[in-house]
Every structure is written in structure tokens, then in C-alpha cells.
Design a protein around this motif. Structure first.
Motif: not given
Length: 289
Positions: A8-11, A15-18, A116-128
């Protein structure tokens, strides 16, 4: 999702002026405009529309400083029909007029191109858990309030404080379906969740679709669908807001689900007498990605 946001960012850059059809791009990326905008604003810390405006004005500023074209030509090249409209957008980003920058060379505020980059986080599990719910209603007392991302929302506080103590008990008695008990409901939220935009806040309960609703209560019809339910505990509302943010940065990029339009709900399961801490469930409407 990370790859979709970077595409999305690349597109956008091309097309910034459109005029940019975000819905068409979302379809080509296999997602929805609603989910794409919500994930962008959550991870970038700004609405997509604000990012586009900042990038346009960053690129336009270079043309202004170079001074090779008149301001009308620069305005048209960057998607504005007049120097007045261009000047307003330019000043909103840089704090000064194009004429001032052309004369003095600045000051300028640059918006770098996002990545955007996916970093290594989430060491604490999310209770879902994933809940599949039939259609139901949310009933209670509704008010239009501004969206505030951090801390206690004083407008919601004031709305709840204006209800008589017996009204909370009456609402609680009406609850007959999950999520149980008194709920904090946010509906009609701006697609980009822009801070300061208005939403409908409802202090109420969930009832089955065929349950009678008293005439003096507001009602929100909720269609059948799936929900991601996040359990959180700790300082209130900080722990809840942190979990909400983590759904965008950690949970959605790691799971085959996306947000769908609909209200979000918070059920308070336990709380301290002074509400300094609480155990909550955050309900977000989802669909397969």
C-alpha cells in the motif's frame, strides 16, 4: 498483513498526486478497506489520509524550495486545484506558507516514507478465544463522544456518572446473553480510528435478538458473526489499552483473521473498588482473512 501495508505504501508513493482508491487496492491485496485503514492507523500512529497529506507536502516542499515553477504549477502537480488549497495543506504540515519557505528555505517538517516490519515480540502470550455468536442486541444509554486513545476518556466518565445507581442494576438484570454483564460499547468508529473523531459510546448490556427492549433505552443491532475475545488484567485502563494496541501489532499479523465493521465491546469481569485495576474482556468483530 505487513506485506499488504508495505505494498500500500509503495502504491501511494507512485500515485501521491492522484485520487487513490483504497478500496480497490485492498481488494487486490486480499483484504478490506476497513481492515487496511484500521491496521495502518494502529501501526503507523496516524490515519492513512494524514500520512498521504504529509508525504505530498514533503515532496511538494522540495519543488517549492527549488523555485523552478510558480506556486500554481506546483499546486496542480501535487493534486490541488488552487494555490489557496495548496497553501492551507502546506501550512498544516509545515507550519509556514509556501511563500515563506521559498524565501527562507524553511522550516520544513519531513514525513519519511513508511516501512512496516514484523519484529520479534509477543514473549507474553495473549489470552484469546474465538466466539461465534448469533445475532443479538446491545441495549443501554448511548452518547456521542470524542475518541481518546490514551488514558481515561472524561466524556465517557461523565456519561456514566450521569446514570443513577439503580439504572446500572436495571441494565444488569436485562443481560441474558454473552458477553454477560455491563458492557462498554464503542460503535460507529471512524474507519481510521482518528483521535478526536466522534463515536457512539453505549453503556449497556447484550440481550438476545427477540428480548423485549424498554422504550427508554437505546439499541444497537449486532449481526451474527465471529469475535476475537482478548482477556486482560492489570492497571485500568492502561492494561486494556495496551492489549488493544497489541491486537494490531501482534495478534492480527500472526493470525488468519481481519477486523470487520461492527461495535467493539469491553466486559469488566472483576475490578478494584477504586477501579485502579480490572480484569476485562475485549471483544472485536472479525472475519477470516
Amino acid at each position: 498483513m505487513i506485506a499488504a501495508l508495505n505494498k500500500l505504501v509503495d502504491l501511494l508513493e507512485e500515485h501521491l498526486a492522484e485520487e487513490f482508491d483504497v478500496n480497490a487496492v485492498a481488494r487486490t491485496l486480499g483484504t478490506t478497506e476497513y481492515h487496511l485503514r484500521r491496521m495502518f492507523s494502529s501501526l503507523a500512529g496516524m490515519p492513512l489520509s494524514e500520512y498521504v497529506r504529509r508525504r505530498r507536502m514533503t515532496v511538494a516542499a522540495a519543488d517549492v524550495v527549488r523555485g523552478e515553477d510558480d506556486l500554481l504549477g506546483i499546486a496542480v502537480r501535487h493534486g490541488y486545484g488552487s494555490t489557496e488549497a495548496f497553501g492551507r495543506a502546506f501550512r498544516a504540515v509545515h507550519g509556514v506558507s509556501p511563500g515563506d519557505v521559498r524565501r527562507d528555505g524553511g522550516p520544513l517538517r519531513t514525513q519519511p516514507q513508511l516501512r512496516f516490519r514484523l519484529t520479534v515480540e509477543g514473549s507474553t502470550p495473549m489470552d484469546t478465544r474465538i466466539a461465534d455468536r448469533p445475532a443479538f442486541r446491545l441495549v443501554g444509554h448511548a452518547a456521542r463522544v470524542p475518541l481518546i486513545h490514551q488514558g481515561i476518556n472524561p466524556h465517557i466518565q461523565q456519561h456514566i456518572a450521569g446514570l443513577a445507581p439503580q439504572e446500572h442494576l436495571r441494565l444488569k438484570a436485562l443481560s441474558n446473553t454473552e458477553p454477560a454483564g455491563l458492557l462498554q460499547v464503542s460503535a460507529d468508529v471512524d474507519a481510521e480510528a482518528t483521535e478526536g473523531t466522534e463515536l457512539t459510546y453505549l453503556h449497556g448490556v447484550a440481550v438476545s435478538r427477540d428480548a423485549p427492549v424498554p422504550d427508554d433505552l437505546d439499541a444497537i443491532e449486532v449481526p451474527a458473526g465471529k469475535w476475537a475475545v482478548f482477556r486482560t488484567a492489570g492497571p485500568y485502563p492502561q492494561a486494556l489499552q495496551s492489549t488493544w494496541a497489541a491486537t494490531a501489532s501482534e495478534w492480527f499479523p500472526s493470525n488468519p483473521w481481519r477486523l470487520r465493521p461492527g461495535p467493539s465491546m469491553v466486559a469488566i469481569l472483576e475490578r478494584a473498588d477504586d477501579f485502579s485495576t480490572a480484569t476485562c474482556e475485549l471483544w472485536l468483530p472479525i472475519e477470516p482473512a
